[in-house]
Scaffold this motif. Structure first.
Motif, PDB file in Angstrom:
ATOM      1  N   GLY A   1       0.842  -1.375  -0.022  1.00 18.87           N
ATOM      2  CA  GLY A   1       0.054  -0.104   0.111  1.00 18.87           C
ATOM      3  C   GLY A   1       0.718   1.530   0.138  1.00 18.87           C
ATOM      4  N   VAL A   2       1.894   1.542   1.107  1.00 22.83           N
ATOM      5  CA  VAL A   2       2.810   2.685   0.993  1.00 22.83           C
ATOM      6  C   VAL A   2       3.509   2.666   0.003  1.00 22.83           C
ATOM      7  CG1 VAL A   2       4.937   3.328   2.420  1.00 22.83           C
ATOM      8  CG2 VAL A   2       2.826   2.324   3.136  1.00 22.83           C
ATOM      9  N   ALA A   3       4.246   1.905  -0.914  1.00 23.20           N
ATOM     10  CA  ALA A   3       4.990   0.982  -1.955  1.00 23.20           C
ATOM     11  C   ALA A   3       4.215   2.088  -3.013  1.00 23.20           C
ATOM     12  CB  ALA A   3       5.297  -0.103  -2.155  1.00 23.20           C
ATOM     13  N   THR A   4       2.667   1.659  -2.988  1.00 23.71           N
ATOM     14  CA  THR A   4       2.139   1.988  -4.378  1.00 23.71           C
ATOM     15  C   THR A   4       1.154   3.864  -4.063  1.00 23.71           C
ATOM     16  OG1 THR A   4       0.780   0.037  -4.668  1.00 23.71           O
ATOM     17  CG2 THR A   4      -0.617   1.692  -5.948  1.00 23.71           C
ATOM     18  N   LEU A   5       1.288   4.213  -3.382  1.00 22.99           N
ATOM     19  CA  LEU A   5       1.027   5.676  -2.771  1.00 22.99           C
ATOM     20  C   LEU A   5       2.216   5.993  -2.901  1.00 22.99           C
ATOM     21  CD1 LEU A   5      -0.260   5.621   0.569  1.00 22.99           C
ATOM     22  CD2 LEU A   5      -1.404   6.783  -1.000  1.00 22.99           C
ATOM     23  N   LEU A   6       3.089   5.749  -2.913  1.00 24.14           N
ATOM     24  CA  LEU A   6       4.557   6.420  -3.647  1.00 24.14           C
ATOM     25  C   LEU A   6       5.029   6.917  -4.970  1.00 24.14           C
ATOM     26  CD1 LEU A   6       7.019   5.150  -0.235  1.00 24.14           C
ATOM     27  CD2 LEU A   6       5.830   7.340  -0.366  1.00 24.14           C
ATOM     28  N   ALA A   7       4.819   5.158  -5.358  1.00 21.43           N
ATOM     29  CA  ALA A   7       4.745   5.527  -6.807  1.00 21.43           C
ATOM     30  C   ALA A   7       3.782   6.225  -7.495  1.00 21.43           C
ATOM     31  CB  ALA A   7       4.460   3.872  -7.448  1.00 21.43           C
ATOM     32  N   SER A   8       2.828   6.228  -7.007  1.00 24.94           N
ATOM     33  CA  SER A   8       2.077   7.023  -7.597  1.00 24.94           C
ATOM     34  C   SER A   8       2.130   8.369  -7.653  1.00 24.94           C
ATOM     35  CB  SER A   8       0.382   6.812  -6.986  1.00 24.94           C
ATOM     36  OG  SER A   8       0.403   6.855  -5.802  1.00 24.94           O
ATOM     37  N   LEU A   9       2.184   8.791  -6.039  1.00 22.81           N
ATOM     38  CA  LEU A   9       2.641  10.002  -6.331  1.00 22.81           C
ATOM     39  C   LEU A   9       3.670  10.903  -7.473  1.00 22.81           C
ATOM     40  CD1 LEU A   9       2.563  10.421  -2.423  1.00 22.81           C
ATOM     41  CD2 LEU A   9       0.755  11.380  -4.441  1.00 22.81           C
ATOM     42  N   ILE A  10       4.970  10.098  -7.559  1.00 19.33           N
ATOM     43  CA  ILE A  10       6.716   9.364  -8.303  1.00 19.33           C
ATOM     44  C   ILE A  10       5.944   9.829  -9.589  1.00 19.33           C
ATOM     45  CG2 ILE A  10       8.474   9.354  -8.709  1.00 19.33           C
ATOM     46  CD1 ILE A  10       8.802   7.867  -6.096  1.00 19.33           C
TER      47      ILE A  10
END
Length: 276
Positions: A264-273
């Protein structure tokens, strides 16, 4: 679609449909970040994969399902009411039926749910929430409610969470098992009820989609490829059910909580980047 891609999707479907990690969330992540082919272009294949996981549940819980079907027909036999004692299978059937009813409410929001599949930021938040709920439920003291003592209100709560879990990123099994544990269910019973409730849920979703799927263009030469994906999903799903039952008896769901939090956190960071 290549046969290896069909097998890969069957593996993902069978594994994540029953492990509390959200199959819809994982497929949406693959679609958004890895250029996976739009699932709408092979809608019938999606329906077949869901049927394969339904077969896995029916085989795994065959004795329970057979007993509930028999009790359903005995319901119409006046002689079956002579005994004051209600058979556990009859009460389990009632719990599954009542727990499935809240899904009817969420059927009206199906189009909104489909739109959320294209929003990685939301999926990341939902996966993180799933991980947090799994972690909290694993900290609870052991419950003792089963099909003999669980109330209708208990299963309505579980059924409501099953409806919410149609949102991609929220795990159906994760939310229903956790909610059952919050309501004082024995963990093994929470797992069993969760997956028995998945039978009408998956069957209902399949019936709703099958007409649209057959109406779309279908290349019948691809049927062997689709069957390979189905077999993979069914076998993987059955093994996932075995693993979950083992954990319910002797282990902990915390590993899935950490996994969902990480993804979940990795997806959040990837989506923001990657957002423009």
């Amino acid at each position: 679609m290549s046969i290896w891609f069909a097998i890969f999707l069957g593996f993902i479907q069978g594994l994540t449909e029953f492990l509390p990690v959200s199959s819809s969330g994982h497929l949406a992540i693959f679609q958004n970040f890895f250029g996976m082919e739009d699932p709408g272009s092979y809608m019938l294949f999606n329906v077949l994969l869901h049927l394969a996981t339904l077969f896995a549940v029916c085989i795994f819980f065959w004795q329970d399902i057979k007993s509930m079907v028999l009790e359903f027909f005995r319901f119409f036999n006046p002689k079956s009411y002579r005994s004051v004692r209600v058979p556990p299978a009859r009460r389990l059937l009632l719990l599954v039926i009542v727990g499935t009813l809240p899904l009817l409410i969420f059927a009206f929001f199906s189009e909104t749910v489909k739109l959320l599949s294209g929003k990685p930021l939301f999926i990341g938040i939902a996966l993180t929430a799933t991980g947090g709920l799994l972690w909290l439920s694993d900290m609870l003291p052991k419950g003792n409610k089963d099909e003999k003592s669980a109330t209708l209100l208990d299963v309505i709560y579980v059924g409501f969470m099953q409806g919410i879990a149609t949102i991609p990123g929220l795990s159906r099994s994760g939310l229903t098992i956790s909610t059952g544990m919050f309501r004082g269910f024995d963990r093994r019973f929470a797992v069993k009820l969760s997956f028995l409730m998945s039978v009408p849920a998956i069957l209902g979703a399949t019936v709703l989609e099958v007409g649209e799927a057959f109406a779309s263009d279908f290349d019948w030469t691809a049927l062997p490829v689709y069957l390979a994906g189905m077999v993979t999903a069914a076998v993987t799903g059955y093994l996932a059910l075995c693993f979950i039952r083992l954990l319910a008896a002797k282990g902990s769901f915390r590993v899935f909580a950490y996994y969902c939090l990480f993804v979940g956190v990795a997806t959040l960071l990837a989506s923001l980047i990657m957002s423009p």
